[in-house]
Design an enzyme around this catalytic site. Structure first.
Site, PDB file in Angstrom:
ATOM      1  N   GLU A 231      13.637  -1.760  -3.982  1.00 33.81           N
ATOM      2  CA  GLU A 231      14.034  -2.801  -3.030  1.00 33.81           C
ATOM      3  C   GLU A 231      14.820  -3.916  -3.714  1.00 33.81           C
ATOM      4  OE1 GLU A 231      10.766  -3.608  -0.380  1.00 33.81           O
ATOM      5  OE2 GLU A 231      11.926  -5.072   0.758  1.00 33.81           O
TER       6      GLU A 231
ATOM      7  N   HIS B 140       2.152  20.048 -13.827  1.00 34.64           N
ATOM      8  CA  HIS B 140       2.046  21.336 -13.143  1.00 34.64           C
ATOM      9  C   HIS B 140       2.907  21.375 -11.893  1.00 34.64           C
ATOM     10  CE1 HIS B 140      -1.201  22.607 -15.818  1.00 34.64           C
ATOM     11  NE2 HIS B 140      -1.448  21.310 -15.854  1.00 34.64           N
TER      12      HIS B 140
ATOM     13  N   LYS C 164      14.491  -3.455  10.354  1.00 30.74           N
ATOM     14  CA  LYS C 164      13.625  -4.355  11.127  1.00 30.74           C
ATOM     15  C   LYS C 164      14.362  -4.806  12.390  1.00 30.74           C
ATOM     16  CE  LYS C 164      10.749  -6.536   7.503  1.00 30.74           C
ATOM     17  NZ  LYS C 164      10.282  -7.775   6.902  1.00 30.74           N
TER      18      LYS C 164
HETATM   19  O1  PA5 Z   1       9.472  -7.357  -0.977  1.00 25.23           O
HETATM   20  C1  PA5 Z   1       9.588  -7.681   0.186  1.00 25.23           C
HETATM   21  O2  PA5 Z   1      10.077  -8.770   0.517  1.00 25.23           O
HETATM   22  C2  PA5 Z   1       9.101  -6.789   1.292  1.00 25.23           C
HETATM   23  O3  PA5 Z   1       8.735  -5.530   0.861  1.00 25.23           O
HETATM   24  C3  PA5 Z   1       7.920  -7.437   1.975  1.00 25.23           C
HETATM   25  O4  PA5 Z   1       6.868  -7.580   1.072  1.00 25.23           O
HETATM   26  C4  PA5 Z   1       7.450  -6.640   3.204  1.00 25.23           C
HETATM   27  O5  PA5 Z   1       8.528  -6.394   4.058  1.00 25.23           O
HETATM   28  C5  PA5 Z   1       6.378  -7.416   3.943  1.00 25.23           C
HETATM   29  O6  PA5 Z   1       6.870  -8.671   4.263  1.00 25.23           O
HETATM   30  P1  PA5 Z   1       5.938  -9.867   4.666  1.00 25.23           P
HETATM   31  O7  PA5 Z   1       5.036 -10.189   3.517  1.00 25.23           O
HETATM   32  O8  PA5 Z   1       6.866 -10.967   4.971  1.00 25.23           O
HETATM   33  O9  PA5 Z   1       5.161  -9.419   5.856  1.00 25.23           O
END
Ligand code: PA5
Length: 466
Positions: A292, A321, A435
């Site tokens: 990410e 394996h 989203k």
């Molecule tokens: O790293 C990130 O920003 C995302 O993976 C968030 O952790 C994830 O989308 C969850 O977001 P939030 O903590 O705002 O609910």
């Protein structure tokens, strides 16, 4: 320092593995880029990289967490995390690393008097109802974790549970919910204030996947008996090791530089393969952090670059394996990272049986500890002789101090990689796109344009559905 984790990158170097490795000249060749990245790491420390200060600036938060845990833990049977992504992967990984692998199955006393821990994570409609088959929700504490305070998955879980609890226990429901969120942004803080939930704050400059060492991770960890002060001490120690400018002396910078150079020559995959069940979920946590943060279309100048290595999770020796065949004989497109542990918490000696059968007898009298270590060395060798780049991270043992180091090591490496790639490692426009499309499909107000855009997408052809 005996408990220092180490990075051994011999087998990424071309002098060991040949043409698919990285040479010293190539490392020297990015000297200027490295120097720029080093100064960016310093200048962003109090802004985009504010997570680097977490090991030092949370004394009050830690005290508040510990006293809250002590105050309420005896009154609850289970602590349930409602979160996703950066708000779920860290809590699961830390609990799995430090605690008994069957923690929830242990009697309470063997859990040190701490409640069970569950991480709800996904919105698979089977998850919560099935969880409710094994817990009594009215005797649990639900930790709603959302930095943005508006993530649909987490908020849907929260709404389901709030409704359930209020129907069962009325006003007492309030004491069964604790929120972890931003101090002012998003719906959750608003709701928490209005409805009076106990709340812990995620520092505003710290994003989801870098938030494990904030209350996002510290609260669940403390609720299952993890020593969060030690975790932060480990992180502080790694921060010191990673504050050295010189690439050759800075493990996280070197890890990032090697992956950067590898990526430039087609090593598109970053395999994370711990040789310890306790670290299995660290590979999941790493996968999110790496993917990410570094998978980006645009660089900081707005140029289309489409960069990022694909993280792959593996487990030693299990994946010897399955996936290791591909790693050794498949394409030259990976850097395999093996994580070894020197001292396990248990020792299993294999009984001296079947000594008349040489192909089994050799196992008699050795320990499984030696077996797993030897198999890891053997995989390292197999990768080496097939010219496949690999590194080894070694933990003297898995405990809070070394785990804090490991988490922080990967975070700094990710930040530094972002600088080398000249991208923003701290946003996630690709995730936002998904989203927003979800909101549009539900007809959420404000997403009308997105809905129209979606409606313009080409219709699927039946011919391609078999
Ligand atoms: O790293 C990130 O920003 C995302 O993976 C968030 O952790 C994830 O989308 C969850 O977001 P939030 O903590 O705002 O609910």
């Amino acid at each position: 320092m005996k408990e220092k984790i180490t990075l051994d990158y011999n087998n990424v170097m071309s002098e060991f593995i040949g043409s698919h490795g990285i040479s010293k000249e190539e490392i020297d060749g990015i000297k200027d880029k490295v120097a720029d990245a080093v100064s960016a790491m310093k200048s962003k420390r109090d802004t985009k990289m504010a997570w680097r200060n977490l090991p030092y600036n949370q004394d009050e938060t830690v005290d508040e967490i510990i006293s809250y845990v002590n105050e309420v833990k005896d009154g609850i049977e289970a602590f349930v995390v409602l979160g996703i992504g950066g708000s779920a992967l860290g809590p699961a990984a830390v609990q799995q690393a430090i605690n008994h692998p069957f923690y929830n199955e242990l009697p309470r006393q063997a859990r040190g008097g701490y409640p069970k821990l569950y991480v709800a994570d996904n919105v698979d409609p089977e998850r919560l109802p099935y969880l409710f088959d094994i817990i009594d929700p009215t005797k649990c504490l639900f930790n709603v974790i959302s930095k943005s305070g508006s993530t649909s998955e987490t908020m849907s879980q929260f709404m389901y549970i709030k409704d359930y609890l209020e129907k069962k226990i009325g006003a007492q429901a309030k004491s069964r919910i604790v929120c972890t969120t931003d101090k002012e942004k998003g719906n959750l803080i608003k709701i928490a204030k209005e409805e009076g939930y106990k709340t812990f704050i995620v520092p505003s400059l710290v994003g989801g996947r870098f938030s494990e060492l904030t209350p996002v991770g510290l609260l669940p960890a403390a609720f299952c008996g993890v020593d969060i002060k030690e975790l932060l001490k480990g992180a502080a120690y790694m921060d010191e090791l990673c504050s050295v400018d010189e690439l050759e002396k800075n493990p996280a910078y070197m890890y990032a530089a090697l992956n950067y150079l590898g990526f430039k020559k087609g090593l598109n995959i970053s395999v994370m393969m711990p040789y310890a069940d306790s670290l299995k979920y660290i590979a999941d946590w790493y996968a999110q952090l790496w993917a990410e943060s570094l998978g980006k279309k645009y660089d900081l100048d707005g140029k289309v670059v489409n960069v990022g290595q694909t993280p792959v999770k593996a487990l030693g020796v299990t994946d010897q394996h399955s996936q290791v065949q591909l790693y050794t004989e498949g394409p030259y497109d990976k850097i395999v990272v093996l994580i070894g542990v020197e001292e396990f918490r248990k020792t299993v000696t294999i009984p001296k049986l079947y000594s008349d059968m040489p192909s089994l007898g050799f196992l008699g009298g050795i320990t499984q500890n030696k077996l797993i270590e030897t198999e890891m060395m053997a995989t390292e060798y197999a990768l080496l002789v097939s010219g496949k780049p690999n590194m080894m991270i070694t933990l003297p043992a898995v405990n809070e101090f070394t785990l804090g180091q490991l988490l922080f090591f990967f975070e700094v490496a990710t930040g530094f990689s972002g600088e080398l790639l000249h991208i923003n490692a701290f946003d996630q426009p690709g995730v936002e796109e998904g989203k927003n499309a979800t909101y549009a499909m539900f007809g959420r107000p404000g997403y009308e344009e997105k809905k129209a855009e979606l409606d313009r997408r080409p219709a699927k052809k039946d011919a391609y559905i078999i």
